[in-house]
Scaffold this active site. Structure first.
Site, short mmCIF file in Angstrom:
data_model
loop_
_atom_site.label_atom_id
_atom_site.label_comp_id
_atom_site.label_asym_id
_atom_site.label_seq_id
_atom_site.Cartn_x
_atom_site.Cartn_y
_atom_site.Cartn_z
N PRO A 127 38.29 32.23 30.95
CA PRO A 127 38.13 31.60 32.27
C PRO A 127 39.39 31.74 33.15
O PRO A 127 39.28 31.94 34.35
CB PRO A 127 37.87 30.12 31.92
CG PRO A 127 37.23 30.17 30.56
CD PRO A 127 37.87 31.34 29.85
N GLY A 130 41.53 37.11 33.56
CA GLY A 130 40.62 38.23 33.80
C GLY A 130 41.43 39.51 33.92
O GLY A 130 41.80 40.12 32.92
N SER A 131 41.76 39.87 35.16
CA SER A 131 42.59 41.07 35.37
C SER A 131 43.92 40.94 34.64
O SER A 131 44.43 41.91 34.09
CB SER A 131 42.85 41.27 36.87
OG SER A 131 41.63 41.46 37.54
N ASP A 241 40.84 52.99 27.89
CA ASP A 241 40.98 54.37 28.40
C ASP A 241 39.71 55.16 28.16
O ASP A 241 39.19 55.83 29.05
CB ASP A 241 42.09 55.08 27.61
CG ASP A 241 43.37 55.18 28.42
OD1 ASP A 241 43.45 54.52 29.47
OD2 ASP A 241 44.28 55.89 27.96
N HIS A 339 15.67 55.05 52.11
CA HIS A 339 14.34 54.46 51.85
C HIS A 339 13.92 53.47 52.94
O HIS A 339 12.80 52.96 52.91
CB HIS A 339 14.32 53.75 50.49
CG HIS A 339 14.18 54.67 49.31
ND1 HIS A 339 15.21 55.45 48.84
CD2 HIS A 339 13.12 54.96 48.50
CE1 HIS A 339 14.81 56.15 47.80
NE2 HIS A 339 13.54 55.88 47.57
N GLU A 364 35.65 46.29 32.94
CA GLU A 364 36.56 47.28 32.33
C GLU A 364 37.68 47.66 33.31
O GLU A 364 38.09 48.82 33.38
CB GLU A 364 35.79 48.49 31.80
CG GLU A 364 34.75 48.05 30.76
CD GLU A 364 34.38 49.09 29.71
OE1 GLU A 364 35.16 50.03 29.51
OE2 GLU A 364 33.33 48.91 29.08
N THR A 366 38.95 46.13 37.34
CA THR A 366 38.43 46.24 38.71
C THR A 366 39.03 47.48 39.40
O THR A 366 40.01 48.06 38.91
CB THR A 366 38.82 45.00 39.54
OG1 THR A 366 40.24 44.98 39.67
CG2 THR A 366 38.33 43.70 38.91
C1 LIG Z 1 28.56 41.54 33.70
C2 LIG Z 1 29.95 41.47 33.17
C3 LIG Z 1 30.21 41.90 31.88
C4 LIG Z 1 31.50 41.76 31.33
N1 LIG Z 1 31.71 42.13 30.03
C5 LIG Z 1 32.90 41.83 29.45
C6 LIG Z 1 33.11 42.03 28.05
O1 LIG Z 1 32.23 42.48 27.33
N2 LIG Z 1 34.30 41.66 27.52
C7 LIG Z 1 35.31 41.15 28.26
O2 LIG Z 1 36.36 40.83 27.71
N3 LIG Z 1 35.16 40.97 29.61
C8 LIG Z 1 33.98 41.28 30.20
N4 LIG Z 1 33.79 41.09 31.55
C9 LIG Z 1 34.88 40.54 32.34
C10 LIG Z 1 35.47 41.56 33.30
O3 LIG Z 1 36.20 42.54 32.61
C11 LIG Z 1 36.31 40.76 34.31
O4 LIG Z 1 35.38 40.04 35.12
C12 LIG Z 1 37.18 41.65 35.18
O5 LIG Z 1 38.22 42.23 34.40
C13 LIG Z 1 37.83 40.89 36.35
O6 LIG Z 1 38.38 39.68 35.93
P1 LIG Z 1 38.01 38.34 36.73
O7 LIG Z 1 36.53 38.26 36.81
O8 LIG Z 1 38.73 37.22 36.08
O9 LIG Z 1 38.56 38.57 38.19
P2 LIG Z 1 40.06 38.30 38.70
O10 LIG Z 1 41.03 38.91 37.74
O11 LIG Z 1 40.21 36.85 39.00
O12 LIG Z 1 40.07 39.14 40.04
C14 LIG Z 1 39.52 38.67 41.26
C15 LIG Z 1 39.90 39.66 42.35
O13 LIG Z 1 41.33 39.75 42.46
C16 LIG Z 1 41.75 41.10 42.31
N5 LIG Z 1 43.03 41.14 41.63
C17 LIG Z 1 43.42 40.50 40.49
N6 LIG Z 1 44.68 40.81 40.18
C18 LIG Z 1 45.13 41.65 41.12
C19 LIG Z 1 46.35 42.34 41.35
N7 LIG Z 1 47.39 42.23 40.52
N8 LIG Z 1 46.44 43.13 42.45
C20 LIG Z 1 45.39 43.29 43.30
N9 LIG Z 1 44.22 42.67 43.14
C21 LIG Z 1 44.08 41.87 42.06
C22 LIG Z 1 40.65 41.75 41.47
O14 LIG Z 1 40.65 43.16 41.62
C23 LIG Z 1 39.42 41.09 42.04
O15 LIG Z 1 39.06 41.73 43.22
C24 LIG Z 1 32.53 41.25 32.12
C25 LIG Z 1 32.28 40.86 33.44
C26 LIG Z 1 31.01 40.95 33.97
C27 LIG Z 1 30.77 40.49 35.38
#
Ligand SMILES: Cc1cc2nc3c(=O)[nH]c(=O)nc-3n(C[C@H](O)[C@H](O)[C@H](O)COP(=O)(O)OP(=O)(O)OC[C@H]3O[C@@H](n4cnc5c(N)ncnc54)[C@H](O)[C@@H]3O)c2cc1C
Length: 386
Positions: A127, A130-131, A241, A339, A364, A366
């Site tokens: 939660p 993420g990134s 990768d 379409h 994988e 963003t």
């Molecule tokens: C359908 C689905 C399947 C998934 N499957 C898996 C899985 O199997 N295993 C797993 O571990 N995860 C999984 N994920 C998680 C996915 O990898 C993350 O959602 C993704 O890495 C982004 O993290 P976040 O959602 O926390 O977004 P955040 O990290 O909060 O990012 C929000 C926004 O801020 C931007 N941002 C963040 N940091 C920076 C930065 N330093 N510079 C510029 N912009 C930035 C991002 O690009 C994005 O636009 C899944 C997600 C989805 C939606």
């Protein structure tokens, strides 16, 4: 091991036929039911699709990267949910084991993953992480010959179906970054491991994600992936990768499908007394999509070849994932436009692909994270005179 050309052609033919004859007719039903019928899962097992990238000695097909992306081009020609089911066993769910697992771990798990008897999932995201995955908080505290895991993983693909989770947890409580992270192989059913309700998503219906919660879950120390603490994040990055190339290839497949459907529609649909394909503004959309999909295909194939030749493709894999996932978004948008009103209606399926492909720019890594990886590597190479 690379296949001989004839065997590879046979495999691509078989997968192409399976996609066309068995999967495409089910796309609408799978989206409506949010489920892939069990007999289709069984057919995927029989075709060996769960073990594309798992070495032959562990029961997989052992495809090279260049071969695997060609299969992914074919699988991309239908709803991405089908590919998603086999995706984790071939990608993020198995490759940690293939690349860094101990021999005993490989022998124990890979044959079951290759056969599709066991579904694997990759549990990195949380939660609050993420990134910035290196900041993850799930903890693993050593107690004798076990570790006790506590924390929550979010959006985990195939979690509701998984028999095995690769879980990234912090073994060094004093650390705040990636160095204190270790990967664990955790079997579903371990006391203290639970899977939350299935997430309601924008698209890719039929593919499921959920939270995975660890409450004092005891995992044997022997289940540290690779056997050593502190290597988890490095493993995760190696896995990603390869995953970026696979996802890039799926994006190409979906784009090619959408271009084919758009062209067929444009040749059929008449306005102002002629097929809309005769209008140059429609032709421009078709031509732009074709050009971008071709560029993306070339990027995927070239980077896959470079990887097979043993080169470090960290930068190129990020470039490929960035370009392919953004490309398929533009192609899907043009497909809806070509379409017209029908593109907005569920009956034609184009709007479903439009929603489905949105995910490729998010998971994988963003698009923004790919940009950071590419620029960071460029600067690193410039400084080291590469
Ligand atoms: C359908 C689905 C399947 C998934 N499957 C898996 C899985 O199997 N295993 C797993 O571990 N995860 C999984 N994920 C998680 C996915 O990898 C993350 O959602 C993704 O890495 C982004 O993290 P976040 O959602 O926390 O977004 P955040 O990290 O909060 O990012 C929000 C926004 O801020 C931007 N941002 C963040 N940091 C920076 C930065 N330093 N510079 C510029 N912009 C930035 C991002 O690009 C994005 O636009 C899944 C997600 C989805 C939606």
């Amino acid at each position: 091991m690379a296949l001989d050309q004839e065997t590879l052609n046979q495999l691509l033919d078989t997968v192409g036929r399976f996609v066309r004859d068995r999967l495409v007719p089910l796309e609408h039903q799978v989206a409506e039911d949010d489920a892939i019928p069990p007999h289709i899962v069984a057919e995927m097992r029989d075709l060996g699709l769960f073990g594309l990238s798992i070495p032959e000695e562990y029961g997989g097909l052992g495809l090279s990267m260049a071969e695997e992306v060609q299969v992914a081009f074919a699988l991309g020609q239908t709803s991405p949910a089908f590919r998603s089911l086999i995706g984790t066993n071939n990608g993020i769910g198995s490759q940690g084991l293939v690349i860094d697992g101990t021999e005993a771990q490989k022998r124990h798990y890979l044959p079951k993953l290759a056969a599709g008897e066991m579904i694997s999932a990759f549990a990195l995201t949380e939660p609050e992480a993420g990134s910035d995955a290196g900041s993850l908080r799930t903890s693993a505290r050593r107690e004798g010959d076990h570790y006790v895991l506590n924390g929550t993983k979010r959006f985990i693909t195939n979690a509701p179906h998984a028999g095995l989770f690769t879980v990234f947890a912090r073994t060094d409580p004093a650390s705040r970054d990636a160095k204190g992270v270790t990967a664990f192989l955790v079997e579903a059913g371990t006391p203290g491991v639970s899977v939350g309700p299935v997430d309601r998503k924008m698209g890719q219906k039929g593919s499921h994600t959920a939270d995975v919660v660890f409450q004092d879950a005891r995992v044997p120390a022997a289940n540290i992936l690779g056997g050593r603490e502190g290597q988890g994040f490095r493993t995760a990055m190696k896995v990603l990768d390869r995953g970026r190339l696979h996802i890039g290839a799926v994006c190409v497949g979906v784009a090619e499908r959408l271009i084919r459907d758009s062209l067929a529609y444009a040749l059929d649909r008449q306005q102002f007394g002629q097929p809309i394909a005769e209008f140059q503004l429609v032709q421009a959309m078709l031509a732009d999509s074709r050009t971008e999909a071709y560029a993306a295909r070339c990027m995927v194939l070239e980077t896959a070849r470079q990887r097979d030749a043993g080169h470090d493709v960290g930068t190129e894999a990020a470039c490929t994932k960035l370009f392919c996932s953004e490309m398929v978004g533009r192609v899907a948008d043009r497909a809806v436009q070509i379409h017209g009103g029908a593109g907005y209606m569920a009956e034609y399926g184009v709007e479903r692909f439009y929603r489905d492909v949105r995910l490729f720019r998010i998971y994988e890594g963003t698009s923004q994270i790919q940009q950071l990886v590419i620029a960071r590597n460029m600067i690193r190479d410039a400084k080291s005179g590469r």
